[in-house]
Motif scaffolding. Structure first.
Motif, PDB file in Angstrom:
ATOM      1  N   ASN A  38       0.894 -10.149  -1.917  1.00 12.30           N
ATOM      2  CA  ASN A  38       0.971 -11.136  -0.846  1.00 12.30           C
ATOM      3  C   ASN A  38       2.388 -11.164  -0.311  1.00 12.30           C
ATOM      4  O   ASN A  38       3.126 -12.127  -0.494  1.00 12.30           O
ATOM      5  CB  ASN A  38       0.540 -12.513  -1.375  1.00 12.30           C
ATOM      6  CG  ASN A  38       0.498 -13.557  -0.254  1.00 12.30           C
ATOM      7  OD1 ASN A  38       0.340 -13.217   0.897  1.00 12.30           O
ATOM      8  ND2 ASN A  38       0.664 -14.825  -0.631  1.00 12.30           N
ATOM      9  N   ASP A  39       2.739 -10.068   0.362  1.00 10.37           N
ATOM     10  CA  ASP A  39       4.063  -9.995   0.958  1.00 10.37           C
ATOM     11  C   ASP A  39       3.927  -9.591   2.411  1.00 10.37           C
ATOM     12  O   ASP A  39       2.852  -9.199   2.858  1.00 10.37           O
ATOM     13  CB  ASP A  39       4.951  -8.993   0.189  1.00 10.37           C
ATOM     14  CG  ASP A  39       4.383  -7.576   0.193  1.00 10.37           C
ATOM     15  OD1 ASP A  39       3.430  -7.313   0.994  1.00 10.37           O
ATOM     16  OD2 ASP A  39       4.853  -6.725  -0.563  1.00 10.37           O
ATOM     17  N   THR A  43       2.013  -4.687   0.699  1.00  7.75           N
ATOM     18  CA  THR A  43       2.260  -3.549  -0.193  1.00  7.75           C
ATOM     19  C   THR A  43       1.032  -3.293  -1.036  1.00  7.75           C
ATOM     20  O   THR A  43       0.557  -4.175  -1.750  1.00  7.75           O
ATOM     21  CB  THR A  43       3.472  -3.822  -1.091  1.00  7.75           C
ATOM     22  OG1 THR A  43       4.605  -4.095  -0.264  1.00  7.75           O
ATOM     23  CG2 THR A  43       3.771  -2.629  -1.994  1.00  7.75           C
ATOM     24  N   MET A  44       0.503  -2.082  -0.915  1.00 14.01           N
ATOM     25  CA  MET A  44      -0.766  -1.755  -1.539  1.00 14.01           C
ATOM     26  C   MET A  44      -0.598  -1.375  -3.000  1.00 14.01           C
ATOM     27  O   MET A  44       0.256  -0.561  -3.355  1.00 14.01           O
ATOM     28  CB  MET A  44      -1.431  -0.600  -0.799  1.00 14.01           C
ATOM     29  CG  MET A  44      -1.882  -0.945   0.610  1.00 14.01           C
ATOM     30  SD  MET A  44      -3.211  -2.169   0.554  1.00 14.01           S
ATOM     31  CE  MET A  44      -3.386  -2.545   2.304  1.00 14.01           C
ATOM     32  N   GLU A  45      -1.385  -1.996  -3.846  1.00 15.03           N
ATOM     33  CA  GLU A  45      -1.495  -1.583  -5.243  1.00 15.03           C
ATOM     34  C   GLU A  45      -2.656  -0.602  -5.389  1.00 15.03           C
ATOM     35  O   GLU A  45      -2.641   0.283  -6.243  1.00 15.03           O
ATOM     36  CB  GLU A  45      -1.715  -2.794  -6.144  1.00 15.03           C
ATOM     37  CG  GLU A  45      -0.507  -3.735  -6.202  1.00 15.03           C
ATOM     38  CD  GLU A  45      -0.745  -4.892  -7.155  1.00 15.03           C
ATOM     39  OE1 GLU A  45      -1.930  -5.163  -7.522  1.00 15.03           O
ATOM     40  OE2 GLU A  45       0.243  -5.529  -7.557  1.00 15.03           O
ATOM     41  N   PHE A  46      -3.670  -0.793  -4.527  1.00 19.73           N
ATOM     42  CA  PHE A  46      -4.808   0.112  -4.512  1.00 19.73           C
ATOM     43  C   PHE A  46      -5.434   0.058  -3.120  1.00 19.73           C
ATOM     44  O   PHE A  46      -5.527  -1.001  -2.520  1.00 19.73           O
ATOM     45  CB  PHE A  46      -5.853  -0.283  -5.561  1.00 19.73           C
ATOM     46  CG  PHE A  46      -7.138   0.492  -5.421  1.00 19.73           C
ATOM     47  CD1 PHE A  46      -7.263   1.774  -5.939  1.00 19.73           C
ATOM     48  CD2 PHE A  46      -8.231  -0.051  -4.710  1.00 19.73           C
ATOM     49  CE1 PHE A  46      -8.435   2.493  -5.783  1.00 19.73           C
ATOM     50  CE2 PHE A  46      -9.395   0.667  -4.549  1.00 19.73           C
ATOM     51  CZ  PHE A  46      -9.505   1.946  -5.097  1.00 19.73           C
ATOM     52  N   ILE A  47      -5.862   1.209  -2.649  1.00 19.39           N
ATOM     53  CA  ILE A  47      -6.615   1.269  -1.395  1.00 19.39           C
ATOM     54  C   ILE A  47      -7.523   2.484  -1.460  1.00 19.39           C
ATOM     55  O   ILE A  47      -7.113   3.565  -1.923  1.00 19.39           O
ATOM     56  CB  ILE A  47      -5.690   1.309  -0.158  1.00 19.39           C
ATOM     57  CG1 ILE A  47      -6.516   1.095   1.113  1.00 19.39           C
ATOM     58  CG2 ILE A  47      -4.879   2.599  -0.094  1.00 19.39           C
ATOM     59  CD1 ILE A  47      -5.653   0.724   2.320  1.00 19.39           C
ATOM     60  N   ILE A  63       0.589   4.254  -1.108  1.00 20.58           N
ATOM     61  CA  ILE A  63       0.908   3.990  -2.515  1.00 20.58           C
ATOM     62  C   ILE A  63       2.202   4.742  -2.870  1.00 20.58           C
ATOM     63  O   ILE A  63       2.397   5.888  -2.468  1.00 20.58           O
ATOM     64  CB  ILE A  63      -0.230   4.462  -3.426  1.00 20.58           C
ATOM     65  CG1 ILE A  63      -1.568   3.809  -3.007  1.00 20.58           C
ATOM     66  CG2 ILE A  63       0.080   4.110  -4.885  1.00 20.58           C
ATOM     67  CD1 ILE A  63      -1.624   2.313  -3.161  1.00 20.58           C
ATOM     68  N   GLY A  64       3.098   4.078  -3.637  1.00 19.30           N
ATOM     69  CA  GLY A  64       4.289   4.792  -4.120  1.00 19.30           C
ATOM     70  C   GLY A  64       5.574   4.182  -3.587  1.00 19.30           C
ATOM     71  O   GLY A  64       5.590   3.163  -2.870  1.00 19.30           O
ATOM     72  N   GLU A  65       6.645   4.894  -3.943  1.00 20.50           N
ATOM     73  CA  GLU A  65       7.983   4.351  -3.655  1.00 20.50           C
ATOM     74  C   GLU A  65       8.261   4.303  -2.161  1.00 20.50           C
ATOM     75  O   GLU A  65       8.846   3.342  -1.656  1.00 20.50           O
ATOM     76  CB  GLU A  65       9.033   5.225  -4.354  1.00 20.50           C
ATOM     77  CG  GLU A  65      10.424   4.685  -4.202  1.00 20.50           C
ATOM     78  CD  GLU A  65      11.447   5.517  -4.979  1.00 20.50           C
ATOM     79  OE1 GLU A  65      12.636   5.276  -4.800  1.00 20.50           O
ATOM     80  OE2 GLU A  65      11.006   6.406  -5.748  1.00 20.50           O
ATOM     81  N   HIS A  66       7.880   5.317  -1.419  1.00 16.96           N
ATOM     82  CA  HIS A  66       8.118   5.337   0.039  1.00 16.96           C
ATOM     83  C   HIS A  66       6.812   5.137   0.817  1.00 16.96           C
ATOM     84  O   HIS A  66       6.530   5.824   1.795  1.00 16.96           O
ATOM     85  CB  HIS A  66       8.757   6.675   0.429  1.00 16.96           C
ATOM     86  CG  HIS A  66      10.071   6.917  -0.279  1.00 16.96           C
ATOM     87  ND1 HIS A  66      11.203   6.180  -0.039  1.00 16.96           N
ATOM     88  CD2 HIS A  66      10.387   7.835  -1.255  1.00 16.96           C
ATOM     89  CE1 HIS A  66      12.186   6.606  -0.805  1.00 16.96           C
ATOM     90  NE2 HIS A  66      11.724   7.631  -1.579  1.00 16.96           N
ATOM     91  N   LEU A 129      -3.830  -9.866  -3.188  1.00 16.80           N
ATOM     92  CA  LEU A 129      -4.904 -10.076  -2.217  1.00 16.80           C
ATOM     93  C   LEU A 129      -5.880  -8.921  -2.333  1.00 16.80           C
ATOM     94  O   LEU A 129      -5.461  -7.753  -2.398  1.00 16.80           O
ATOM     95  CB  LEU A 129      -4.354 -10.141  -0.788  1.00 16.80           C
ATOM     96  CG  LEU A 129      -3.315 -11.216  -0.485  1.00 16.80           C
ATOM     97  CD1 LEU A 129      -2.816 -11.071   0.944  1.00 16.80           C
ATOM     98  CD2 LEU A 129      -3.885 -12.605  -0.706  1.00 16.80           C
ATOM     99  N   GLU A 130      -7.151  -9.214  -2.381  1.00 19.31           N
ATOM    100  CA  GLU A 130      -8.172  -8.183  -2.466  1.00 19.31           C
ATOM    101  C   GLU A 130      -9.196  -8.377  -1.328  1.00 19.31           C
ATOM    102  O   GLU A 130      -9.518  -9.508  -0.973  1.00 19.31           O
ATOM    103  CB  GLU A 130      -8.902  -8.246  -3.805  1.00 19.31           C
ATOM    104  CG  GLU A 130      -8.015  -7.922  -4.995  1.00 19.31           C
ATOM    105  CD  GLU A 130      -8.762  -8.004  -6.325  1.00 19.31           C
ATOM    106  OE1 GLU A 130      -8.250  -7.510  -7.313  1.00 19.31           O
ATOM    107  OE2 GLU A 130      -9.884  -8.598  -6.334  1.00 19.31           O
ATOM    108  N   GLY A 131      -9.655  -7.249  -0.809  1.00 19.08           N
ATOM    109  CA  GLY A 131     -10.627  -7.395   0.259  1.00 19.08           C
ATOM    110  C   GLY A 131     -11.176  -6.078   0.776  1.00 19.08           C
ATOM    111  O   GLY A 131     -10.970  -5.019   0.170  1.00 19.08           O
TER     112      GLY A 131
END
Length: 703
Positions: A38-39, A43-47, A63-66, A129-131
């Protein structure tokens, strides 16, 4: 150990299989599943892999550093609303639904729909957040197109609406609101013909044609919400059903208000075909109607008439009282002419003080058409004789009418007009205030008939009529009564018989007046006989015409005459014809029954020459059948006549009726009748019709 290793291996395979199944499930979804922080950057943790179809970027790009910020793809104009709606949902601890635009890897705008919710830890803090996000570009464009189309329909000047196959309105645009006055909310669900249509027959025909042919266009008489009428030019198009899309069949209607155009057309037509002063059809309209009448007459072979009417001395009014008074007279004449003709006849103004009447060709013979034309012309001349009220003074004017018969077989528009005009000048030359026929033979016939009718009126006034009495005898040659026969002695001394004038009298109301005189005179004569011992036993037969018998006051008139003369009605006999009896059987029987209660008896005259029927004979309150002289003339030489006479005598006997024969002129005829059973006789064999005085002497001599 061995068993432990086997169990771990099995669990590992199960987990791998579940992961593969989940990946397959996610890849088949019409969108992408995500988990993000929630930023502001989301920023995706999973998609899931579906994001690539939505954005054009692979899932690994987020996903990842960049990693690529998903929030950066949202259209700048939509970002604040997306953030506000998301934060509001989190604050209220509910799920959120968002619609927004994103820019994909190709730089294209796509519409995204998202549904999601916040994930909380045990302390209630949002951890993620999930959706689910789907591409709704196609649906959004369809909605936009529908909105655009609806907007365009609302902006259309014409009324556009849709009804289902029950004629219920399902769509109603702003143009319809403006034209008819009902709002869309008020109109939807209403039955279209009940809401709008004045002529339901025209509506039903439009519906039928639209269903059969897929479309219909035409004009309908409709009304607005305030009740005001309008003419609508409408086009109906059947929109066929679409089972795949679940759309039922409907009818699209586009309606344009043409009331003003129709009003203008009517105004132009009126200016072209009607006289502005009198509001009668003008010359152009007359010529058109006359041409069509002649064309129809050529097909039907029927006859009509054309009349020219010219006001006598109209110029004098204009010269003495001015043109305003002349205009008032022309308007009044127009109205009086309209009231003098039948509804089917046409009255037109040619110009000035000339009017024309067209009697349409509806008669089978020229004579019948001439009779009808004569009736109309006489009414016109009579109507014009009454003075006209013009402003503050009365003005008397007469008219001269020229009449010509018209037939599409022999006449043209030009010849008919010329002949009527010529006849009109003949009427003026004859002294004005009259009418004349163009055809010389017809004019002569009319003149003779007119002279005859005038003579009949004079005869009534001057007591030129007289009654003669022809004796009626029984089988023993005794006088039992007489028949009253009308004679007309002209001032010149010439004697006319009924065959020479009764037909003309029957075609006018004169027969009623003549019949009253005959009945009054006959009753007075009979009352005298009843006071004389030598003649008190006699009956007197009086002929009653059909025209007289159906008069509403005939019974009352008869009662007045009976009272005035003091005659005993039991000696009075009315002779009726078969034609009268069958014309209005019920009324005839009722009148006969009323008169019979007074003591009057009835004889059926000229029996066998008309509509002889045993059915009506049995129902009539008759006392006597009279054999017509036409059967007696050849009864000794013609088998048919002899057979008819015998049948009449037998029929009379079976019904209990007396039978008398007229026209008995020879002893052979007398013998034939006696042998056949007839014992009532009248004819030259015994005596001709005699005056009252001579008849009384004849009775005394016979007895």
């Amino acid at each position: 150990m061995y068993s432990t290793d086997t169990s771990a291996s099995t669990n590992s395979r199960a987990q791998g299989s579940s992961a593969l199944s989940l990946d397959l499930l996610l890849s088949n979804l019409p969108g992408t599943v995500y988990r993000c922080l929630n930023d502001p950057e989301w920023t995706m943790e999973f998609i899931s892999a579906g994001v690539e179809k939505l954005t054009g970027y692979p899932a690994s790009a987020f996903i990842g550093e960049h990693a690529l910020s998903f929030a950066s793809l949202i259209h700048p104009d939509d970002r604040s609303k997306v953030a506000d709606d998301t934060n509001a949902a989190i604050r209220d601890r509910r799920s959120y639904q968002l619609s927004y635009r994103i820019t994909n890897a190709a730089g294209q705008l796509r519409w995204a729909w998202e549904q999601g919710a916040a994930v909380y830890d045990e302390r209630g803090a949002v951890v993620a957040l999930e959706g689910f996000i789907a591409d709704i570009t196609v649906v959004r464009r369809a909605d936009m197109l529908a909105l655009e189309q609806a907007s365009l329909l609302d902006k259309a000047h014409d009324a556009i609406f849709v009804m289902d196959m029950s004629a219920r309105i399902t769509y109603w645009n702003r143009g319809a609101e403006r034209l008819y006055g009902w709002t869309a909310e008020e109109a939807r669900g209403q039955h279209m013909p009940d809401l709008l249509c004045d002529d339901h027959g025209a509506y039903s025909e439009a519906w039928r044609q639209a269903i059969e042919e897929g479309e219909w266009s035409g004009e309908l008489s409709q009304h607005r919400r305030d009740g005001s009428p309008m003419q609508a030019d409408t086009r109906w198009t059947v929109v066929r059903s679409d089972p795949v899309a679940g759309v039922p069949q409907k009818i699209l209607i586009i309606s344009t208000d043409i009331s003003e155009r129709k009003s203008n057309e009517a105004r132009i037509h009126r200016l072209a075909y009607f006289d502005a002063l009198t509001e009668l059809p003008n010359r152009a309209s007359l010529l058109d109607h006359l041409r069509r009448a002649l064309v129809g007459s050529a097909r039907s072979r029927k006859f009509g008439a054309l009349m020219f009417c010219d006001l006598d001395n109209f110029k004098t009014l204009n010269d003495t009282h001015g043109h305003a008074a002349g205009d008032m007279l022309l308007q009044a004449v127009a109205r009086r002419l309209e009231h003098s003709v039948r509804e089917a006849d046409m009255v037109a103004r040619l110009g000035g003080d000339e009017f024309v009447i067209l009697v349409p060709p509806e008669e089978d013979t020229p004579e019948a058409a001439a009779h009808q034309a004569e009736t109309v012309a006489a009414k016109i001349v009579a109507a014009m004789a009454t003075p006209f009220q013009l402003a503050d003074f009365m003005y008397a004017v007469s008219t001269s009418v020229g009449v010509t018969m018209i037939s599409g077989v022999t006449d043209t528009v030009e010849s008919a007009l010329k002949q009527a005009d010529t006849a009109m000048y003949q009427a003026k030359a004859a002294g004005r205030n009259t009418f004349r026929f163009f055809d010389p033979d017809m004019q002569a016939a009319w003149s003779a008939r007119s002279e005859l009718e005038s003579g009949l009126r004079r005869a009534l006034r001057n007591h030129e009529f007289m009654l003669y009495y022809q004796p009626q005898l029984d089988g023993n040659s005794r006088v039992i009564g007489a028949e009253a026969l009308l004679r007309w002695r002209l001032p010149s001394g010439e004697m006319l018989y009924p065959t020479e004038f009764i037909k003309a009298a029957e075609e006018t109301s004169l027969i009623v007046d003549i019949g009253r005189w005959v009945l009054a005179t006959a009753c007075a004569e009979l009352a005298g006989w009843q006071r004389n011992p030598a003649t008190q036993h006699l009956s007197l037969s009086v002929n009653v015409s059909a025209r007289q018998f159906v008069e509403p006051d005939f019974v009352a008139m008869t009662q007045e005459i009976l009272a005035a003369t003091g005659v005993d009605p039991h000696g009075l006999k009315f002779e009726l014809t078969e034609t009268l009896v069958v014309t209005d059987f019920t009324h005839t029987v009722q009148t006969m029954e009323t008169l019979r209660r007074l003591g009057i008896t009835f004889s059926l005259d000229d029996f066998g020459t008309g509509y002889s029927s045993l059915a009506y004979l049995r129902k009539l309150p008759l006392d006597q059948l009279k054999i017509d002289y036409s059967f007696m003339r050849d009864v000794l030489t013609d088998r048919n006549d002899a057979s008819i006479v015998r049948s009449i005598i037998a029929l009379g006997g079976s019904l209990g009726l007396q039978v008398i024969a007229e026209g008995v002129e020879t002893p052979g005829q007398h013998a034939f009748l006696s042998e056949a059973g007839c014992h009532g006789f009248q004819g030259y064999l015994y005596e001709r019709a005699l005056s009252g005085e001579r008849f009384t002497r004849y009775v005394a001599s016979v007895h």
